[in-house]
Scaffold this motif. Structure first.
Motif, mmCIF file in Angstrom:
data_model
loop_
_atom_site.group_PDB
_atom_site.id
_atom_site.type_symbol
_atom_site.label_atom_id
_atom_site.label_comp_id
_atom_site.label_asym_id
_atom_site.label_seq_id
_atom_site.Cartn_x
_atom_site.Cartn_y
_atom_site.Cartn_z
ATOM 1 N N LEU A 145 39.151 38.901 13.775
ATOM 2 C CA LEU A 145 38.675 37.561 14.098
ATOM 3 C C LEU A 145 37.260 37.352 13.569
ATOM 4 C CD1 LEU A 145 39.107 34.811 15.460
ATOM 5 C CD2 LEU A 145 38.323 35.854 17.603
ATOM 6 N N CYS A 146 36.422 38.365 13.673
ATOM 7 C CA CYS A 146 35.056 38.256 13.129
ATOM 8 C C CYS A 146 35.085 37.972 11.631
ATOM 9 C CB CYS A 146 34.267 39.538 13.413
ATOM 10 S SG CYS A 146 33.860 39.777 15.153
ATOM 11 N N ARG A 147 35.990 38.623 10.900
ATOM 12 C CA ARG A 147 36.103 38.382 9.455
ATOM 13 C C ARG A 147 36.573 36.957 9.171
ATOM 14 N NH1 ARG A 147 38.188 43.576 9.977
ATOM 15 N NH2 ARG A 147 40.353 42.879 9.701
ATOM 16 N N VAL A 148 37.532 36.476 9.935
ATOM 17 C CA VAL A 148 38.032 35.105 9.757
ATOM 18 C C VAL A 148 36.906 34.102 10.020
ATOM 19 C CG1 VAL A 148 39.607 33.362 10.723
ATOM 20 C CG2 VAL A 148 40.444 35.672 10.245
ATOM 21 N N VAL A 149 36.155 34.323 11.087
ATOM 22 C CA VAL A 149 35.061 33.417 11.430
ATOM 23 C C VAL A 149 33.978 33.449 10.346
ATOM 24 C CG1 VAL A 149 33.220 32.966 13.107
ATOM 25 C CG2 VAL A 149 35.538 33.498 13.894
ATOM 26 N N ALA A 150 33.682 34.627 9.808
ATOM 27 C CA ALA A 150 32.685 34.731 8.740
ATOM 28 C C ALA A 150 33.127 33.943 7.505
ATOM 29 C CB ALA A 150 32.454 36.193 8.379
ATOM 30 N N GLU A 151 34.421 33.947 7.233
ATOM 31 C CA GLU A 151 34.927 33.239 6.051
ATOM 32 C C GLU A 151 35.014 31.728 6.259
ATOM 33 O OE1 GLU A 151 38.842 33.086 3.115
ATOM 34 O OE2 GLU A 151 38.648 34.727 4.561
ATOM 35 N N TYR A 152 35.469 31.284 7.428
ATOM 36 C CA TYR A 152 35.748 29.864 7.638
ATOM 37 C C TYR A 152 34.665 29.106 8.402
ATOM 38 C CZ TYR A 152 40.301 30.589 5.622
ATOM 39 O OH TYR A 152 41.319 30.874 4.754
ATOM 40 N N CYS A 153 33.764 29.791 9.056
ATOM 41 C CA CYS A 153 32.587 29.203 9.708
ATOM 42 C C CYS A 153 32.890 28.050 10.677
ATOM 43 C CB CYS A 153 31.576 28.729 8.669
ATOM 44 S SG CYS A 153 31.051 30.028 7.537
ATOM 45 N N PRO A 154 33.772 28.260 11.665
ATOM 46 C CA PRO A 154 33.951 27.209 12.678
ATOM 47 C C PRO A 154 32.705 27.120 13.556
ATOM 48 C CG PRO A 154 35.075 29.196 13.369
ATOM 49 C CD PRO A 154 34.556 29.458 11.972
ATOM 50 N N ARG A 155 32.508 25.981 14.203
ATOM 51 C CA ARG A 155 31.381 25.832 15.124
ATOM 52 C C ARG A 155 31.597 26.653 16.386
ATOM 53 N NH1 ARG A 155 30.759 19.658 16.303
ATOM 54 N NH2 ARG A 155 29.212 20.474 17.759
ATOM 55 N N VAL A 156 32.839 26.632 16.898
ATOM 56 C CA VAL A 156 33.171 27.322 18.146
ATOM 57 C C VAL A 156 34.470 28.085 17.963
ATOM 58 C CG1 VAL A 156 33.731 27.025 20.608
ATOM 59 C CG2 VAL A 156 32.072 25.503 19.522
ATOM 60 N N VAL A 157 34.521 29.284 18.535
ATOM 61 C CA VAL A 157 35.767 30.037 18.639
ATOM 62 C C VAL A 157 36.169 29.991 20.109
ATOM 63 C CG1 VAL A 157 36.863 32.294 18.442
ATOM 64 C CG2 VAL A 157 35.192 31.575 16.734
ATOM 65 N N ALA A 158 37.385 29.501 20.366
ATOM 66 C CA ALA A 158 37.886 29.403 21.742
ATOM 67 C C ALA A 158 39.035 30.384 21.901
ATOM 68 C CB ALA A 158 38.358 27.988 22.034
ATOM 69 N N VAL A 159 38.777 31.468 22.608
ATOM 70 C CA VAL A 159 39.798 32.483 22.851
ATOM 71 C C VAL A 159 40.566 32.086 24.096
ATOM 72 C CG1 VAL A 159 40.252 34.928 23.289
ATOM 73 C CG2 VAL A 159 38.377 34.263 21.752
ATOM 74 N N VAL A 160 41.884 31.957 23.974
ATOM 75 C CA VAL A 160 42.708 31.562 25.118
ATOM 76 C C VAL A 160 43.325 32.815 25.737
ATOM 77 C CG1 VAL A 160 43.108 29.188 24.393
ATOM 78 C CG2 VAL A 160 44.635 30.939 23.580
ATOM 79 N N GLY A 161 42.643 33.325 26.721
ATOM 80 C CA GLY A 161 43.058 34.532 27.418
ATOM 81 C C GLY A 161 41.860 35.412 27.699
ATOM 82 N N VAL A 162 41.358 35.363 28.924
ATOM 83 C CA VAL A 162 40.121 36.069 29.263
ATOM 84 C C VAL A 162 40.297 37.585 29.215
ATOM 85 C CG1 VAL A 162 40.423 35.986 31.791
ATOM 86 C CG2 VAL A 162 38.120 36.093 30.819
ATOM 87 N N THR A 163 41.428 38.103 29.651
ATOM 88 C CA THR A 163 41.623 39.555 29.646
ATOM 89 C C THR A 163 41.647 40.089 28.219
ATOM 90 O OG1 THR A 163 42.817 39.418 31.732
ATOM 91 C CG2 THR A 163 43.110 41.431 30.454
ATOM 92 N N ALA A 164 42.329 39.381 27.325
ATOM 93 C CA ALA A 164 42.368 39.804 25.926
ATOM 94 C C ALA A 164 40.969 39.748 25.313
ATOM 95 C CB ALA A 164 43.334 38.933 25.146
ATOM 96 N N TYR A 165 40.196 38.706 25.634
ATOM 97 C CA TYR A 165 38.833 38.608 25.119
ATOM 98 C C TYR A 165 37.983 39.779 25.613
ATOM 99 C CZ TYR A 165 34.059 37.077 24.397
ATOM 100 O OH TYR A 165 32.741 37.033 24.017
ATOM 101 N N ARG A 166 38.075 40.076 26.902
ATOM 102 C CA ARG A 166 37.304 41.191 27.465
ATOM 103 C C ARG A 166 37.601 42.483 26.721
ATOM 104 N NH1 ARG A 166 38.896 39.781 33.691
ATOM 105 N NH2 ARG A 166 37.288 38.189 34.061
ATOM 106 N N THR A 167 38.891 42.726 26.475
ATOM 107 C CA THR A 167 39.308 43.966 25.815
ATOM 108 C C THR A 167 38.892 43.984 24.355
ATOM 109 O OG1 THR A 167 41.188 44.117 27.323
ATOM 110 C CG2 THR A 167 41.309 45.427 25.304
#
Length: 196
Positions: free
Chosen positions: A123-145
């Motif tokens: 996801l970090c690589r995708v964000v570096a390439e596409y430069c969105p303003r916000v990344v919204a992760v849908v799922g708190v447990t998955a984000y934590r992990t």
């Protein structure tokens, strides 16, 4: 104004997308589906991973009962309720969709820590390439992990992914009984209002 609606949309019952058979669902295991991306999006939504229904149809959040599309509309992100097979319209609204883990599974708990951590790196690589303003992760447990943030909660995060702000939203799966559609839409709305 609080919403007092209970909406479950079964797009397949309206003849829009054929309902996958049991065999098609079984063969969708480990299948991947294409990201919906464009440079400079306002919000890149990041699911945990595709379910078998999404793997079989090729559309994000496609399972009947998933509340992603209704929450997106009710929160004001889209002017009308989009169907999963209309996902390619998302960039016209400044939105995109990806997943932490690309492979389809029957349940998100089939994913291990290493796979989610690798997904966070991807996801970090995708964000570096596409430069969105916000990344919204849908799922708190998955984000934590995925990002090693064990105390993360729903809402804005102090951490960035590259230069993008991070917001964690509840999982829109119909199995997430903690959030009914009005509550889910309110969380999505909070993110949308933060963009202005």
């Amino acid at each position: 104004m609080p919403l007092s609606v209970a909406v479950v949309i079964d797009f397949c019952s309206h003849g829009v997308v054929p309902r996958p058979t049991r065999d098609q669902l079984a063969s969708a295991k480990d299948r991947t589906i294409a990201d919906v991306l464009a440079p400079g999006l306002d919000v890149l939504f990041c699911g945990i991973n595709p379910g078998l229904y999404s793997g079989a149809t090729g559309h994000h959040f496609a399972r009947p009962g998933n509340r992603f599309w209704p929450a997106l509309h009710l929160s004001g992100f889209t002017p009308r309720l989009l169907r999963p097979d209309e996902q390619d319209l998302l960039p016209t609204f400044g939105l995109g969709v990806t997943n932490l883990v690309a492979r389809a599974t029957a349940r998100a708990d089939e994913l291990g820590v290493a796979e989610l951590t690798a997904g966070g790196e991807r996801l970090c690589r995708v964000v570096a390439e596409y430069c969105p303003r916000v990344v919204a992760v849908v799922g708190v447990t998955a984000y934590r992990t995925a990002f090693g943030v064990p105390k993360a909660a729903i809402g804005p995060q102090s951490e960035l992914i590259e230069s993008a702000r991070v917001w964690v939203l509840p999982n829109p799966s119909g199995l997430n009984a903690h959030y009914q559609l009005p509550d889910l839409a309110a969380e999505f709305r909070g993110l949308r209002e933060s963009l202005f």
